[in-house]
Design an enzyme around this catalytic site. Structure first.
Site, PDB file in Angstrom:
ATOM      1  N   ARG A  26      85.881 -33.313  -6.742  1.00  0.00           N
ATOM      2  CA  ARG A  26      86.896 -32.601  -5.936  1.00  0.00           C
ATOM      3  C   ARG A  26      87.848 -33.559  -5.208  1.00  0.00           C
ATOM      4  O   ARG A  26      88.242 -33.325  -4.049  1.00  0.00           O
ATOM      5  CB  ARG A  26      86.242 -31.683  -4.890  1.00  0.00           C
ATOM      6  N   SER A  55      86.618 -22.069  -1.665  1.00  0.00           N
ATOM      7  CA  SER A  55      85.637 -22.814  -0.859  1.00  0.00           C
ATOM      8  C   SER A  55      86.375 -23.557   0.237  1.00  0.00           C
ATOM      9  O   SER A  55      87.264 -24.365  -0.057  1.00  0.00           O
ATOM     10  CB  SER A  55      84.911 -23.839  -1.729  1.00  0.00           C
ATOM     11  N   GLU A 109      87.616 -28.807   2.328  1.00  0.00           N
ATOM     12  CA  GLU A 109      88.203 -29.082   1.006  1.00  0.00           C
ATOM     13  C   GLU A 109      89.662 -28.624   1.019  1.00  0.00           C
ATOM     14  O   GLU A 109      90.533 -29.219   0.385  1.00  0.00           O
ATOM     15  CB  GLU A 109      87.413 -28.304  -0.054  1.00  0.00           C
TER      16      GLU A 109
HETATM   17  P1  FAD Z   1      98.569 -25.595  -3.295  1.00  0.00           P
HETATM   18  O1  FAD Z   1      97.629 -24.868  -2.403  1.00  0.00           O
HETATM   19  O2  FAD Z   1      99.979 -25.144  -3.325  1.00  0.00           O
HETATM   20  O3  FAD Z   1      98.540 -27.144  -2.929  1.00  0.00           O
HETATM   21  C1  FAD Z   1      97.318 -27.823  -2.790  1.00  0.00           C
HETATM   22  C2  FAD Z   1      97.619 -29.311  -2.519  1.00  0.00           C
HETATM   23  O4  FAD Z   1      98.245 -29.888  -3.663  1.00  0.00           O
HETATM   24  C3  FAD Z   1      98.608 -29.519  -1.361  1.00  0.00           C
HETATM   25  O5  FAD Z   1      98.245 -30.704  -0.698  1.00  0.00           O
HETATM   26  C4  FAD Z   1      99.953 -29.672  -2.049  1.00  0.00           C
HETATM   27  O6  FAD Z   1     100.854 -30.474  -1.306  1.00  0.00           O
HETATM   28  C5  FAD Z   1      99.548 -30.384  -3.338  1.00  0.00           C
HETATM   29  N1  FAD Z   1     100.420 -30.058  -4.472  1.00  0.00           N
HETATM   30  C6  FAD Z   1     100.563 -28.848  -5.069  1.00  0.00           C
HETATM   31  N2  FAD Z   1     101.393 -28.950  -6.128  1.00  0.00           N
HETATM   32  C7  FAD Z   1     101.785 -30.247  -6.189  1.00  0.00           C
HETATM   33  C8  FAD Z   1     102.650 -30.985  -7.045  1.00  0.00           C
HETATM   34  N3  FAD Z   1     103.281 -30.413  -8.073  1.00  0.00           N
HETATM   35  N4  FAD Z   1     102.836 -32.309  -6.790  1.00  0.00           N
HETATM   36  C9  FAD Z   1     102.209 -32.913  -5.750  1.00  0.00           C
HETATM   37  N5  FAD Z   1     101.382 -32.272  -4.907  1.00  0.00           N
HETATM   38  C10 FAD Z   1     101.162 -30.958  -5.123  1.00  0.00           C
HETATM   39  N6  FAD Z   1      89.408 -24.886  -6.723  1.00  0.00           N
HETATM   40  C11 FAD Z   1      88.567 -25.476  -7.595  1.00  0.00           C
HETATM   41  O7  FAD Z   1      88.603 -26.716  -7.767  1.00  0.00           O
HETATM   42  N7  FAD Z   1      87.644 -24.759  -8.291  1.00  0.00           N
HETATM   43  C12 FAD Z   1      87.535 -23.416  -8.167  1.00  0.00           C
HETATM   44  O8  FAD Z   1      86.695 -22.797  -8.828  1.00  0.00           O
HETATM   45  C13 FAD Z   1      88.406 -22.753  -7.242  1.00  0.00           C
HETATM   46  N8  FAD Z   1      88.307 -21.426  -7.039  1.00  0.00           N
HETATM   47  C14 FAD Z   1      89.121 -20.813  -6.134  1.00  0.00           C
HETATM   48  C15 FAD Z   1      88.994 -19.445  -5.928  1.00  0.00           C
HETATM   49  C16 FAD Z   1      89.815 -18.783  -5.017  1.00  0.00           C
HETATM   50  C17 FAD Z   1      89.650 -17.296  -4.808  1.00  0.00           C
HETATM   51  C18 FAD Z   1      90.800 -19.518  -4.315  1.00  0.00           C
HETATM   52  C19 FAD Z   1      91.726 -18.811  -3.372  1.00  0.00           C
HETATM   53  C20 FAD Z   1      90.932 -20.875  -4.498  1.00  0.00           C
HETATM   54  C21 FAD Z   1      90.088 -21.546  -5.397  1.00  0.00           C
HETATM   55  N9  FAD Z   1      90.175 -22.937  -5.626  1.00  0.00           N
HETATM   56  C22 FAD Z   1      89.351 -23.545  -6.529  1.00  0.00           C
HETATM   57  C23 FAD Z   1      91.149 -23.740  -4.865  1.00  0.00           C
HETATM   58  C24 FAD Z   1      92.569 -23.776  -5.496  1.00  0.00           C
HETATM   59  O9  FAD Z   1      92.799 -22.638  -6.279  1.00  0.00           O
HETATM   60  C25 FAD Z   1      92.796 -25.020  -6.354  1.00  0.00           C
HETATM   61  O10 FAD Z   1      92.604 -26.182  -5.594  1.00  0.00           O
HETATM   62  C26 FAD Z   1      94.205 -25.035  -6.974  1.00  0.00           C
HETATM   63  O11 FAD Z   1      94.330 -26.123  -7.869  1.00  0.00           O
HETATM   64  C27 FAD Z   1      95.311 -25.116  -5.935  1.00  0.00           C
HETATM   65  O12 FAD Z   1      96.541 -24.900  -6.599  1.00  0.00           O
HETATM   66  P2  FAD Z   1      97.845 -24.473  -5.835  1.00  0.00           P
HETATM   67  O13 FAD Z   1      98.973 -24.542  -6.801  1.00  0.00           O
HETATM   68  O14 FAD Z   1      97.652 -23.177  -5.160  1.00  0.00           O
HETATM   69  O15 FAD Z   1      97.947 -25.648  -4.767  1.00  0.00           O
HETATM   70  P1  NAP Z   2      77.085 -20.926  -7.490  1.00  0.00           P
HETATM   71  O1  NAP Z   2      77.053 -20.741  -8.951  1.00  0.00           O
HETATM   72  O2  NAP Z   2      76.492 -19.878  -6.594  1.00  0.00           O
HETATM   73  O3  NAP Z   2      76.458 -22.324  -7.085  1.00  0.00           O
HETATM   74  C1  NAP Z   2      76.366 -22.727  -5.707  1.00  0.00           C
HETATM   75  C2  NAP Z   2      76.606 -24.219  -5.652  1.00  0.00           C
HETATM   76  O4  NAP Z   2      75.602 -24.855  -6.400  1.00  0.00           O
HETATM   77  C3  NAP Z   2      77.942 -24.558  -6.249  1.00  0.00           C
HETATM   78  O5  NAP Z   2      78.689 -25.098  -5.226  1.00  0.00           O
HETATM   79  C4  NAP Z   2      77.645 -25.542  -7.378  1.00  0.00           C
HETATM   80  O6  NAP Z   2      78.270 -26.808  -7.179  1.00  0.00           O
HETATM   81  C5  NAP Z   2      76.158 -25.797  -7.298  1.00  0.00           C
HETATM   82  N1  NAP Z   2      75.549 -25.619  -8.642  1.00  0.00           N
HETATM   83  C6  NAP Z   2      75.215 -24.451  -9.258  1.00  0.00           C
HETATM   84  N2  NAP Z   2      74.626 -24.708 -10.455  1.00  0.00           N
HETATM   85  C7  NAP Z   2      74.607 -26.056 -10.578  1.00  0.00           C
HETATM   86  C8  NAP Z   2      74.155 -26.944 -11.593  1.00  0.00           C
HETATM   87  N3  NAP Z   2      73.570 -26.483 -12.708  1.00  0.00           N
HETATM   88  N4  NAP Z   2      74.318 -28.282 -11.404  1.00  0.00           N
HETATM   89  C9  NAP Z   2      74.892 -28.759 -10.290  1.00  0.00           C
HETATM   90  N5  NAP Z   2      75.350 -27.970  -9.302  1.00  0.00           N
HETATM   91  C10 NAP Z   2      75.212 -26.637  -9.439  1.00  0.00           C
HETATM   92  O7  NAP Z   2      78.592 -21.177  -7.012  1.00  0.00           O
HETATM   93  P2  NAP Z   2      79.804 -20.182  -6.825  1.00  0.00           P
HETATM   94  O8  NAP Z   2      80.214 -20.197  -5.430  1.00  0.00           O
HETATM   95  O9  NAP Z   2      79.514 -18.857  -7.492  1.00  0.00           O
HETATM   96  O10 NAP Z   2      80.935 -20.930  -7.650  1.00  0.00           O
HETATM   97  C11 NAP Z   2      80.823 -21.072  -9.038  1.00  0.00           C
HETATM   98  C12 NAP Z   2      81.646 -22.258  -9.491  1.00  0.00           C
HETATM   99  O11 NAP Z   2      83.015 -22.045  -9.160  1.00  0.00           O
HETATM  100  C13 NAP Z   2      81.230 -23.560  -8.826  1.00  0.00           C
HETATM  101  O12 NAP Z   2      81.334 -24.600  -9.758  1.00  0.00           O
HETATM  102  C14 NAP Z   2      82.239 -23.726  -7.712  1.00  0.00           C
HETATM  103  O13 NAP Z   2      82.518 -25.081  -7.418  1.00  0.00           O
HETATM  104  C15 NAP Z   2      83.469 -23.059  -8.295  1.00  0.00           C
HETATM  105  N6  NAP Z   2      84.280 -22.473  -7.213  1.00  0.00           N
HETATM  106  C16 NAP Z   2      85.047 -23.325  -6.481  1.00  0.00           C
HETATM  107  C17 NAP Z   2      85.852 -22.840  -5.468  1.00  0.00           C
HETATM  108  C18 NAP Z   2      86.769 -23.757  -4.708  1.00  0.00           C
HETATM  109  O14 NAP Z   2      87.613 -23.286  -3.983  1.00  0.00           O
HETATM  110  N7  NAP Z   2      86.622 -25.056  -4.841  1.00  0.00           N
HETATM  111  C19 NAP Z   2      85.844 -21.478  -5.169  1.00  0.00           C
HETATM  112  C20 NAP Z   2      85.023 -20.661  -5.915  1.00  0.00           C
HETATM  113  C21 NAP Z   2      84.243 -21.162  -6.937  1.00  0.00           C
HETATM  114  P3  NAP Z   2      79.790 -27.154  -7.583  1.00  0.00           P
HETATM  115  O15 NAP Z   2      80.622 -26.456  -6.567  1.00  0.00           O
HETATM  116  O16 NAP Z   2      79.807 -28.628  -7.472  1.00  0.00           O
HETATM  117  O17 NAP Z   2      80.028 -26.673  -8.968  1.00  0.00           O
END
Ligand code: FAD
Ligand code: NAP
Length: 336
Positions: A159, A235, A331
């Site tokens: 991340r 998250s 995050e």
């Molecule tokens: P923004 O929120 O617009 O920007 C995020 C950051 O990136 C800011 O610092 C911004 O300045 C920078 N940025 C954006 N675009 C550019 C660009 N073109 N050049 C330079 N900088 C830039 N994330 C995960 O990793 N895994 C997930 O499973 C996941 N699930 C999510 C579920 C939900 C319901 C929500 C709401 C969010 C989730 N996220 C997840 C977080 C998010 O969706 C991601 O991080 C996504 O990549 C953000 O994209 P954005 O375009 O909305 O970025």
């Molecule tokens: P989940 O499946 O309930 O799991 C809970 C946590 O355990 C997650 O954070 C995941 O880590 C970890 N995990 C589960 N299985 C694993 C494995 N086999 N090995 C290592 N780590 C494991 O999680 P959830 O909330 O429903 O989300 C599902 C996936 O979507 C996750 O990968 C999560 O990161 C991603 N997600 C991300 C965001 C975001 O905003 N970043 C939002 C929603 C969902 P990891 O997070 O490292 O995968």
């Protein structure tokens, strides 16, 4: 390039926080970047799904609207695809599935734009964008020139990437190039979370990349709040990574603690820590709280200010630190 003044940010961020954006600049072509004459610091926005706005934005806000999907190379086992930073991420995942190109099916339904994907090395269900990212096209703000950064230069980690720390505010990402597997060469990842059980439920024993995507979408729709209905930024905190020594200590006091081996250390599920500290499903007087199915997701059920959301995040951090001795880190990008 379209420039607007005094715009509400409410529809520009998935927390639906309503602050004023003094100057909004929509970037529609690479030439727009060359023409920019900014003398003050500015912010870059994609889809606004990973930011928290805690005050009015007095710096100019650049919204990256560069679009287009191009096949750059078609080799035997893989295809290189270049996608504009302003393309919606999930629509692009759907495009890859229609063309039977594999690699990002586990990243289905992540909100936001393609340009933000390398920022925090988006990841879900055991796959991260770094696994398929070939190169990043960007505009270097310091040197005022367009550059291509190879995967190996970008400091990708869990991340995280150099775009989020060492190179913060230096590059505007204009496009990314992914190396996707061709039909017959896909690697299917189903070991993570609930994917396998969802496939079993649907009696699928040899899943295609499209089946994996459908499973991920179904799990996410069941568990995660749709920001349009219940504003959130996914998250809020990173999963903490601790040493083996700290892990042993924690297991003595909390034998059920959810943990996974992670690069020689241990990753803890931040959702479990927050849940155990009593916060899952919580709401305060500002209607800010955590989601009932996933305590790691902070939600804005009413019309809270960004500072109210940040205040709850800090309360949760203090509470987790006092119960487990672990410092959670946001995050989400906090803009203040
Ligand atoms: P923004 O929120 O617009 O920007 C995020 C950051 O990136 C800011 O610092 C911004 O300045 C920078 N940025 C954006 N675009 C550019 C660009 N073109 N050049 C330079 N900088 C830039 N994330 C995960 O990793 N895994 C997930 O499973 C996941 N699930 C999510 C579920 C939900 C319901 C929500 C709401 C969010 C989730 N996220 C997840 C977080 C998010 O969706 C991601 O991080 C996504 O990549 C953000 O994209 P954005 O375009 O909305 O970025
Ligand atoms: P989940 O499946 O309930 O799991 C809970 C946590 O355990 C997650 O954070 C995941 O880590 C970890 N995990 C589960 N299985 C694993 C494995 N086999 N090995 C290592 N780590 C494991 O999680 P959830 O909330 O429903 O989300 C599902 C996936 O979507 C996750 O990968 C999560 O990161 C991603 N997600 C991300 C965001 C975001 O905003 N970043 C939002 C929603 C969902 P990891 O997070 O490292 O995968």
């Amino acid at each position: 390039m379209i420039i607007s003044n005094n715009v509400s940010a409410k529809d520009l961020n998935s927390f639906s926080v309503d602050v004023n954006v003094k100057t909004l600049i929509e970037i529609e072509s690479l030439d727009d970047l060359d023409r920019l004459e900014l003398t003050e610091p500015f912010k870059v926005l994609g889809g606004g799904s990973n930011i928290l706005l805690t005050s009015d934005l007095n710096q100019p806000l650049l919204v990256i609207k560069l679009t287009g999907i191009t096949v750059v190379k078609n080799a035997n086992e893989y295809t290189l695809v270049k996608v504009g930073a302003g393309e919606n991420w999930h629509s692009f995942v759907e495009w890859t599935l229609r063309h039977d190109l594999g690699g990002i099916e586990n990243l289905s339904l992540i909100p936001g734009k393609c340009g933000a994907a390398p920022m925090q090395n988006i990841g879900a269900y055991g796959v991260e964008i770094k696994d398929v990212l070939h190169a990043v096209y960007a505009y270097d703000i310091q040197q005022k020139r367009h550059v291509v950064l190879h995967h190996s230069e970008c400091g990708f980690a869990y991340r995280s990437s150099y775009f989020k720390n060492k190179w913060k505010d230096r590059y505007i990402i204009t496009a990314i190039v992914l190396r996707l597997s061709n039909s017959g060469h896909h690697k299917i990842h189903t070991h993570y979370g609930a994917i396998q059980s969802k496939l079993n439920e649907n009696k699928i024993d040899k899943p295609s990349i499209q089946d994996v995507s459908r499973a991920v979408i179904a799990i996410r729709r069941d568990k995660l709040p749709d920001p349009k209905l219940l504003p959130n930024a996914g998250s809020f905190f990173k999963n903490p990574v601790v040493s083996s020594h700290k892990m042993e200590e924690l297991k003595e006091s909390f034998p059920d603690i959810v943990h996974y081996p992670h690069e020689g250390m241990f990753k803890l599920a931040a959702a479990w820590l927050i849940d155990q500290a009593g916060w899952r499903g919580y709401r305060n007087e500002k209607a800010v709280g955590t989601h009932k199915n996933q305590a790691l997701v902070i939600v804005n059920e009413g019309h809270a200010h960004g500072s109210d959301i940040y205040a709850l995040a800090k309360e949760i951090m203090t509470s987790v630190a006092s119960k487990f001795g672990i410092q959670l880190e946001p995050e989400v990008n906090i803009w203040n």
